[in-house]
Design a protein around this motif. Structure first.
Motif, mmCIF file in Angstrom:
data_model
loop_
_atom_site.group_PDB
_atom_site.id
_atom_site.type_symbol
_atom_site.label_atom_id
_atom_site.label_comp_id
_atom_site.label_asym_id
_atom_site.label_seq_id
_atom_site.Cartn_x
_atom_site.Cartn_y
_atom_site.Cartn_z
ATOM 1 N N VAL A 153 -47.870 -69.074 10.541
ATOM 2 C CA VAL A 153 -47.797 -67.665 10.127
ATOM 3 C C VAL A 153 -48.829 -67.367 9.054
ATOM 4 O O VAL A 153 -48.644 -66.445 8.251
ATOM 5 C CB VAL A 153 -46.384 -67.323 9.621
ATOM 6 N N ARG A 154 -49.885 -68.125 9.036
ATOM 7 C CA ARG A 154 -50.906 -67.917 7.999
ATOM 8 C C ARG A 154 -51.554 -66.549 8.131
ATOM 9 O O ARG A 154 -51.842 -65.883 7.126
ATOM 10 C CB ARG A 154 -51.949 -69.018 8.107
ATOM 11 N N ASP A 155 -51.779 -66.077 9.364
ATOM 12 C CA ASP A 155 -52.384 -64.758 9.550
ATOM 13 C C ASP A 155 -51.480 -63.656 9.015
ATOM 14 O O ASP A 155 -51.951 -62.688 8.399
ATOM 15 C CB ASP A 155 -52.684 -64.523 11.031
ATOM 16 N N ARG A 156 -50.187 -63.785 9.236
ATOM 17 C CA ARG A 156 -49.265 -62.762 8.751
ATOM 18 C C ARG A 156 -49.123 -62.808 7.235
ATOM 19 O O ARG A 156 -48.991 -61.763 6.591
ATOM 20 C CB ARG A 156 -47.900 -62.948 9.400
ATOM 21 N N LEU A 157 -49.162 -64.006 6.671
ATOM 22 C CA LEU A 157 -49.050 -64.110 5.215
ATOM 23 C C LEU A 157 -50.305 -63.629 4.503
ATOM 24 O O LEU A 157 -50.262 -63.340 3.304
ATOM 25 C CB LEU A 157 -48.757 -65.561 4.816
ATOM 26 N N SER A 158 -51.428 -63.538 5.205
ATOM 27 C CA SER A 158 -52.666 -63.060 4.589
ATOM 28 C C SER A 158 -52.787 -61.548 4.600
ATOM 29 O O SER A 158 -53.801 -61.008 4.153
ATOM 30 C CB SER A 158 -53.878 -63.666 5.319
ATOM 31 N N GLN A 159 -51.773 -60.836 5.093
ATOM 32 C CA GLN A 159 -51.808 -59.374 5.076
ATOM 33 C C GLN A 159 -51.758 -58.859 3.639
ATOM 34 O O GLN A 159 -51.225 -59.512 2.748
ATOM 35 C CB GLN A 159 -50.635 -58.813 5.875
ATOM 36 N N GLN A 160 -52.309 -57.684 3.468
ATOM 37 C CA GLN A 160 -52.349 -57.099 2.131
ATOM 38 C C GLN A 160 -51.076 -56.342 1.783
ATOM 39 O O GLN A 160 -50.744 -56.186 0.611
ATOM 40 C CB GLN A 160 -53.550 -56.145 2.005
ATOM 41 N N PHE A 161 -50.357 -55.846 2.776
ATOM 42 C CA PHE A 161 -49.141 -55.089 2.514
ATOM 43 C C PHE A 161 -48.207 -55.259 3.696
ATOM 44 O O PHE A 161 -48.617 -55.651 4.788
ATOM 45 C CB PHE A 161 -49.431 -53.601 2.272
ATOM 46 N N MET A 162 -46.931 -54.947 3.466
ATOM 47 C CA MET A 162 -45.920 -55.110 4.489
ATOM 48 C C MET A 162 -46.169 -54.123 5.625
ATOM 49 O O MET A 162 -46.406 -52.930 5.397
ATOM 50 C CB MET A 162 -44.525 -54.887 3.900
ATOM 51 N N GLY A 163 -46.116 -54.606 6.853
ATOM 52 C CA GLY A 163 -46.311 -53.747 8.012
ATOM 53 C C GLY A 163 -47.726 -53.757 8.537
ATOM 54 O O GLY A 163 -47.986 -53.200 9.607
ATOM 55 N N GLU A 164 -48.646 -54.377 7.819
ATOM 56 C CA GLU A 164 -50.016 -54.464 8.314
ATOM 57 C C GLU A 164 -50.056 -55.418 9.495
ATOM 58 O O GLU A 164 -49.512 -56.518 9.446
ATOM 59 C CB GLU A 164 -50.938 -54.966 7.207
ATOM 60 N N ARG A 165 -50.709 -55.009 10.575
ATOM 61 C CA ARG A 165 -50.732 -55.797 11.790
ATOM 62 C C ARG A 165 -52.012 -56.606 11.874
ATOM 63 O O ARG A 165 -53.024 -56.150 12.378
ATOM 64 C CB ARG A 165 -50.596 -54.890 13.017
ATOM 65 N N PHE A 166 -51.973 -57.794 11.276
ATOM 66 C CA PHE A 166 -53.081 -58.746 11.361
ATOM 67 C C PHE A 166 -54.387 -58.138 10.886
ATOM 68 O O PHE A 166 -55.448 -58.413 11.417
ATOM 69 C CB PHE A 166 -53.238 -59.260 12.790
ATOM 70 N N GLY A 167 -54.343 -57.246 9.925
ATOM 71 C CA GLY A 167 -55.564 -56.671 9.398
ATOM 72 C C GLY A 167 -56.191 -55.604 10.285
ATOM 73 O O GLY A 167 -57.311 -55.184 10.033
ATOM 74 N N ARG A 168 -55.499 -55.122 11.331
ATOM 75 C CA ARG A 168 -56.057 -54.139 12.250
ATOM 76 C C ARG A 168 -55.587 -52.740 11.870
ATOM 77 O O ARG A 168 -54.464 -52.531 11.414
ATOM 78 C CB ARG A 168 -55.645 -54.457 13.684
ATOM 79 N N ASP A 169 -56.469 -51.765 12.088
ATOM 80 C CA ASP A 169 -56.163 -50.367 11.862
ATOM 81 C C ASP A 169 -56.313 -49.657 13.198
ATOM 82 O O ASP A 169 -57.427 -49.471 13.710
ATOM 83 C CB ASP A 169 -57.105 -49.777 10.814
ATOM 84 N N SER A 170 -55.197 -49.255 13.811
ATOM 85 C CA SER A 170 -55.236 -48.665 15.148
ATOM 86 C C SER A 170 -55.990 -47.335 15.157
ATOM 87 O O SER A 170 -56.670 -47.008 16.139
ATOM 88 C CB SER A 170 -53.810 -48.459 15.661
ATOM 89 N N ILE A 171 -55.889 -46.559 14.082
ATOM 90 C CA ILE A 171 -56.585 -45.264 14.051
ATOM 91 C C ILE A 171 -58.095 -45.482 14.080
ATOM 92 O O ILE A 171 -58.834 -44.821 14.833
ATOM 93 C CB ILE A 171 -56.167 -44.471 12.793
ATOM 94 N N TRP A 172 -58.574 -46.418 13.270
ATOM 95 C CA TRP A 172 -60.002 -46.700 13.244
ATOM 96 C C TRP A 172 -60.465 -47.302 14.568
ATOM 97 O O TRP A 172 -61.558 -46.995 15.044
ATOM 98 C CB TRP A 172 -60.322 -47.629 12.087
ATOM 99 N N GLU A 173 -59.632 -48.140 15.178
ATOM 100 C CA GLU A 173 -60.002 -48.725 16.466
ATOM 101 C C GLU A 173 -60.158 -47.657 17.538
ATOM 102 O O GLU A 173 -61.110 -47.677 18.325
ATOM 103 C CB GLU A 173 -58.933 -49.751 16.892
ATOM 104 N N ASN A 174 -59.226 -46.709 17.604
ATOM 105 C CA ASN A 174 -59.313 -45.637 18.611
ATOM 106 C C ASN A 174 -60.538 -44.764 18.384
ATOM 107 O O ASN A 174 -61.217 -44.366 19.341
ATOM 108 C CB ASN A 174 -58.048 -44.789 18.581
ATOM 109 N N HIS A 175 -60.836 -44.484 17.110
ATOM 110 C CA HIS A 175 -62.015 -43.670 16.813
ATOM 111 C C HIS A 175 -63.288 -44.408 17.193
ATOM 112 O O HIS A 175 -64.211 -43.822 17.788
ATOM 113 C CB HIS A 175 -62.025 -43.312 15.330
ATOM 114 N N LEU A 176 -63.350 -45.715 16.867
ATOM 115 C CA LEU A 176 -64.532 -46.495 17.203
ATOM 116 C C LEU A 176 -64.701 -46.600 18.717
ATOM 117 O O LEU A 176 -65.821 -46.501 19.233
ATOM 118 C CB LEU A 176 -64.414 -47.888 16.580
ATOM 119 N N MET A 177 -63.612 -46.776 19.451
ATOM 120 C CA MET A 177 -63.696 -46.874 20.903
ATOM 121 C C MET A 177 -64.161 -45.566 21.525
ATOM 122 O O MET A 177 -64.965 -45.560 22.474
ATOM 123 C CB MET A 177 -62.327 -47.286 21.460
#
Length: 383
Positions: free
Chosen positions: A267-291
């Motif tokens: 669970v090292r990836d999950r423990l490296s999150q900056q805040f609770m609820g962050e999904r592996f460092g991904r931002d879905s809003i930014w991903e959709n805009h970039l796509m």
């Protein structure tokens, strides 16, 4: 008026004492020595019965002779060797889970001991497992637990002060005077069962503290009295050590939580999150805009009619006007491959549309694994 001759002089008294038998003199001196010994022994007994020193007072009296070694400054080579450790500061979720664990354990121990319990996290640090085991007091109890989903082990270390304080409280010991027993004696079966109950409650709270990060079941394995039998990792392996200080009015003690980095690796990836609820460092809003912006980008697509392998000598002999023959018949359709750079996208047939050369797409070569839907035109034309 008294006669001077009636007064005994010094010489006569000395003679009288000298004439006394030696047995009487020794008996008198022996009686005085025995009286002094009896008086001193009675004084000692009264002092011991009135107050018995606890472990903290003994340590203060001896100048903390049996305390742990002072922290020494690390050498440059040791810092280079430990540079490969993953510092716990890089795992923000671990620190949040430990803070949550402290709050949960405080409430649980208040109900368990029916006493006012205050828990303070004295510090969390990364260190070698062997370095910790060399400094832990030999009178501590070592509880080995297993992380079921992570398929690895951890360690809870209870020092003698906390273990005997919990036993005193649960067994109805006196309140307000601290622990007055002998801390060097081994624990009985009943006392060990009480400590195991404390460890079980601690592991349950630690499992609940990790629930926002991941679901984990921490089960109690065994209780050891020697550090040699509590080795859950190699001496050179890195671990996260968290020291908790527990105060229960007049009693106190320390509880150490040892988690190897190998245990936290799943669970090292999950423990490296900056805040609770962050999904592996991904931002879905930014991903959709970039796509969406990528899909609007203009790319050059090449139509490859046929490919033929030539030797290097043939390529060097090519001159203006040289013809390269391809196996093509007039009654067969021309198959075309559409490429973007070196990536093949589609396969189709060459034709005409509105007086222009066009390619009718018949098969898609790109795997449809993209979660973003987009429509593909059935016909691609090229001037």
């Amino acid at each position: 008026m008294q006669d001077v001759n009636d007064t005994p002089d010094a010489d006569q008294s000395d003679e009288a004492s000298a004439e006394a038998p030696p047995e009487a003199q020794s008996h008198a001196s022996g009686m005085g020595h025995d009286a002094r010994e009896d008086a001193f022994t009675g004084f000692e007994d009264s002092m011991i019965s009135s107050h018995m020193l606890d472990q903290s007072e003994i340590d203060s009296l001896l100048g903390n002779t049996f305390a742990g070694l002072p922290d020494r400054e690390e050498t440059g080579m040791e810092r280079v060797i430990k540079a490969g450790f993953v510092a716990y500061e890089r795992l923000p979720m671990l620190e949040i889970a430990l803070d949550r664990f402290v709050r949960l354990l405080s409430s649980t121990l208040r109900s368990f001991t029916n006493d006012n319990v205050e828990i303070t996290m004295e510090g969390t640090r990364s260190m070698c497992f062997g370095d910790y085991m060399n400094t832990v007091p030999s009178s501590s109890l070592f509880a080995v637990f297993k992380a079921v989903q992570w398929e690895n082990y951890g360690l809870v270390v209870v020092d003698s002060g906390l273990s005997y304080s919990i036993i005193d409280i649960l067994m109805g010991g006196p309140r307000g005077v601290g622990h007055a027993g002998t801390e060097g004696r081994p624990h009985t079966a009943i006392e060990r069962s009480l400590i195991e109950k404390l460890i079980t409650l601690t592991l349950n709270d630690l499992s609940v503290a990790f629930n926002p990060v991941c679901t984990i079941d921490l089960t109690f394995e065994r209780l050891e009295v020697s550090s040699r039998f509590a080795a859950i990792a190699r001496a050179s392996n890195a671990v996260v050590m968290t020291k908790l200080h527990i105060d229960m009015e007049d009693k106190s003690g320390n509880l150490d939580l040892i988690i190897p980095y190998a245990t936290l690796e799943p669970v090292r990836d999950r423990l490296s999150q900056q805040f609770m609820g962050e999904r592996f460092g991904r931002d879905s809003i930014w991903e959709n805009h970039l796509m969406s912006e990528i899909l609007e980008t203009d790319v050059e697509v090449s139509a490859v009619f046929e490919e033929k392998l030539l030797s290097l000598s043939q390529v060097l002999n090519l001159r203006p006007g040289t013809q390269i023959a391809f196996p093509y018949r007039s009654d067969t359709p021309i198959h075309v491959t559409l490429q973007c750079g070196q990536n093949s996208l589609f396969e189709g047939r060459l034709g005409q549309l509105h007086g222009k050369a066009a390619v009718k797409i018949e098969r898609r070569l790109v795997p449809p694994d993209s979660p973003h839907p987009h429509t593909t035109p059935p016909l691609a034309s090229r001037e």
